[in-house]
Design an enzyme around this catalytic site. Sequence first.
Site, PDB file in Angstrom:
ATOM      1  N   LYS A  38       0.833  -1.207   0.000  1.00  0.00           N
ATOM      2  CA  LYS A  38       0.000   0.000   0.000  1.00  0.00           C
ATOM      3  C   LYS A  38       0.868   1.258   0.000  1.00  0.00           C
ATOM      4  CE  LYS A  38      -4.092  -1.939   2.250  1.00  0.00           C
ATOM      5  NZ  LYS A  38      -4.949  -1.895   3.444  1.00  0.00           N
ATOM      6  N   ALA A  56      -1.059   1.143   6.442  1.00  0.00           N
ATOM      7  CA  ALA A  56      -1.220   0.104   7.455  1.00  0.00           C
ATOM      8  C   ALA A  56      -2.173  -0.955   6.939  1.00  0.00           C
ATOM      9  CB  ALA A  56      -1.753   0.703   8.755  1.00  0.00           C
ATOM     10  N   ASP A  57      -2.001  -2.159   7.453  1.00  0.00           N
ATOM     11  CA  ASP A  57      -2.949  -3.226   7.167  1.00  0.00           C
ATOM     12  C   ASP A  57      -3.040  -4.129   8.384  1.00  0.00           C
ATOM     13  OD1 ASP A  57      -4.407  -4.204   4.457  1.00  0.00           O
ATOM     14  OD2 ASP A  57      -4.113  -5.849   5.855  1.00  0.00           O
ATOM     15  N   THR A  58      -4.259  -4.517   8.719  1.00  0.00           N
ATOM     16  CA  THR A  58      -4.512  -5.322   9.907  1.00  0.00           C
ATOM     17  C   THR A  58      -4.979  -6.712   9.503  1.00  0.00           C
ATOM     18  OG1 THR A  58      -5.053  -3.356  11.177  1.00  0.00           O
ATOM     19  CG2 THR A  58      -5.858  -5.443  12.044  1.00  0.00           C
TER      20      THR A  58
END
Length: 178
Positions: A38, A56-58
């Site tokens: 991203k 960010a990625d969760t």
Amino acid sequence: MLRQAGIEPARLEAPQIDEAPVPRELPRDHALRLAEAKNAAVAARLGAEPALVLAADTVVACGRRILPKTIDAAEAERCLRLLSGRRHRVYTGVVASAPSGRAARVVLTVVRFKRLHDDEIAWYLASGEWRGKAGGYAIQGRAEAFVASINGSWSNVVGLPLAVTLDLLRGLGWRPAG
């Protein structure tokens, strides 16, 4: 979350990347790879324009199993039933890049859900909060009622570990205004 910390982003973008896990990819590695992808997508679009880019990625994981970002109620129900009465891990990969450099971290939070009854699952599914959420739930909404314990950052489970994010930004030269 950034506004809560006094940061007003110039733009918010959700770059389209392939979020499918690669074979044998561990949840921690998956979260970091998605955040990096991203960040790279936005940075490439900006080109030579000097900018601070935060991505960010969760990922929610039960053991080594990466749970989906749910797209329908049946998928959300499967996730909730799997998480019921169990501990699971929430990983968020955070990547910040600026003309001064790049920084990345993965934050882990362990969440334990109480045993969920059928009527609680139905109540949650009716809310629609599960749409597009990793593991089929949003802790900042009704699903907080399911949390028996949490070990780590609550904001990480929401999707942006605020303390770590601010430390990364500070390391790249950002300072809070006035």
